[in-house]
Design an enzyme around this catalytic site. Sequence first.
Site, PDB file in Angstrom:
ATOM      1  N   GLY A  45       0.868  -1.175   0.000  1.00  0.00           N
ATOM      2  CA  GLY A  45       0.000   0.000   0.000  1.00  0.00           C
ATOM      3  C   GLY A  45       0.898   1.215   0.000  1.00  0.00           C
ATOM      4  N   ASN A  49       3.421   1.694   3.008  1.00  0.00           N
ATOM      5  CA  ASN A  49       4.823   1.439   2.666  1.00  0.00           C
ATOM      6  C   ASN A  49       5.720   2.561   3.180  1.00  0.00           C
ATOM      7  OD1 ASN A  49       4.136  -0.903   1.328  1.00  0.00           O
ATOM      8  ND2 ASN A  49       4.394  -0.061  -0.730  1.00  0.00           N
ATOM      9  N   ARG A 119     -10.235  -5.017  -4.992  1.00  0.00           N
ATOM     10  CA  ARG A 119     -10.365  -3.952  -4.000  1.00  0.00           C
ATOM     11  C   ARG A 119     -11.679  -3.183  -4.133  1.00  0.00           C
ATOM     12  NH1 ARG A 119      -5.495  -0.045  -5.858  1.00  0.00           N
ATOM     13  NH2 ARG A 119      -5.668   0.635  -3.681  1.00  0.00           N
ATOM     14  N   ARG A 180      -3.167   6.445 -11.186  1.00  0.00           N
ATOM     15  CA  ARG A 180      -3.541   5.077 -11.547  1.00  0.00           C
ATOM     16  C   ARG A 180      -4.800   5.152 -12.409  1.00  0.00           C
ATOM     17  NH1 ARG A 180       0.780   4.640  -9.740  1.00  0.00           N
ATOM     18  NH2 ARG A 180       1.545   3.281  -8.052  1.00  0.00           N
ATOM     19  N   GLY A 238      12.833   8.821 -13.636  1.00  0.00           N
ATOM     20  CA  GLY A 238      13.193   7.437 -13.881  1.00  0.00           C
ATOM     21  C   GLY A 238      14.680   7.198 -13.726  1.00  0.00           C
ATOM     22  N   GLY A 241      17.197  10.310 -12.887  1.00  0.00           N
ATOM     23  CA  GLY A 241      17.367  10.913 -11.568  1.00  0.00           C
ATOM     24  C   GLY A 241      16.127  11.665 -11.131  1.00  0.00           C
ATOM     25  N   GLY A 293       6.970  -0.557  -5.499  1.00  0.00           N
ATOM     26  CA  GLY A 293       7.255   0.042  -4.199  1.00  0.00           C
ATOM     27  C   GLY A 293       8.430   0.998  -4.185  1.00  0.00           C
ATOM     28  N   ASP A 296       7.417   4.628  -3.475  1.00  0.00           N
ATOM     29  CA  ASP A 296       7.085   4.847  -2.067  1.00  0.00           C
ATOM     30  C   ASP A 296       8.353   4.959  -1.231  1.00  0.00           C
ATOM     31  OD1 ASP A 296       4.457   4.416  -2.947  1.00  0.00           O
ATOM     32  OD2 ASP A 296       4.572   2.277  -2.486  1.00  0.00           O
ATOM     33  N   ASP A 332       7.291  -5.414  -2.029  1.00  0.00           N
ATOM     34  CA  ASP A 332       6.969  -3.981  -2.068  1.00  0.00           C
ATOM     35  C   ASP A 332       7.723  -3.197  -1.004  1.00  0.00           C
ATOM     36  OD1 ASP A 332       5.126  -5.035  -3.808  1.00  0.00           O
ATOM     37  OD2 ASP A 332       3.429  -3.887  -3.053  1.00  0.00           O
TER      38      ASP A 332
END
Length: 376
Positions: A45, A49, A119, A180, A238, A241, A293, A296, A332
């Site tokens: 999550g 996380n 979910r 998302r 990405g 950096g 993850g 996060d 994750d």
Amino acid sequence: MTVTGTGNAPDVVDVVALGESMVTFLPSRPGRLADVPAFHRSIGGAESNVACALAAAGHTTRWVSRVGADGFGDHLVEAIGAYGVDVSYVRRDPDRPTGVYFRTAGDRAGDTHEVAYYRAGSAASAMSPAGVDLDAVRAGRVLHLSGITAALSPDCLALMRELTAPRLGRPLISFDVNHRPGLWGEAYGPEVLLDLARGADIVFVGEDEAEEAWGITGGPAAVRRALPEPEVLVVKQGGSGAVAFLRPAAGDRAAGAARAGADGTPPSPGCDHTPRPAATAPALKVDVVATTGAGDAFAAGFLSATLRGLPLTARLRHGHLAAAATLTTPGDLAAPPPRPLADRLAALDDPAWGRLRLGPGWTDADAEAAEEARTP
């Protein structure tokens, strides 16, 4: 920016994270979901996380959410609490289940990656302004949120609007856009995310994410032009950096307005007012095991360094190091590097930072061994 808060006031923690966590099922081997014979149970999550990673790094944290009155809910509360996170404000829902999801072992960006979410109608989707303890949510130096929560239900969106609204004495609001598309049933999702981001103090967004959600092209400066409000804007690029922008002080903004003209007319064509990053940090070379993850973990590393009052470049580097810990593990969540090791690596000069390469198990190494991990 230095975080200030209410010090040692009762029930105050360093970071409160609010959002849905789910039980995650990781494949026992690579392959399609249809072909994987067994899965290993874990937790996942975005917000939890961050809370777990910060707790593992020595900060006091609280996770606020809603889970089902079921075995999966028991597992989430116990597993997240085992990291040292305060889970006493997680509410149990007798009528709605805890969310779960299954994923393949491949890179999320790859064509073969699959995720199956279960979910819809979850307990967390019933969070609302009236359904959580707002005093507990706001009892932190930092409140960390993400755009995922806003997509779960109208009640969750109302809660997010409540928490990001201007309010005297509110904690520092950290917001990870986490776009998302599959969660948004309406086309207004990107507009909602932009509005929420404008109400936050620290915002994390990927350059590719900004293009996908908002159609912004032209690099980090273009993202900053669209989001001038946050005091700190971190644009992740990405493998290249990350860069961070700081909102100018009031005096600087007034000077800029004066240059633009008393009537608000644009500055002369010879003046360059392109937003300039206040700090940049190239990404590390990492032997990637799994990418889920990592964003996060980056947020957790950045927030940890922010709580410690470190310089902006160091905050970005600590974000990269925390992300590298997760990138080199299959789940994750990963244990962050020990603080002395992270501090030593974050303090490397630019050439040494550029030579650093990290692989599985690197967080178990001591600082001397990590120095030897640098490529020639």
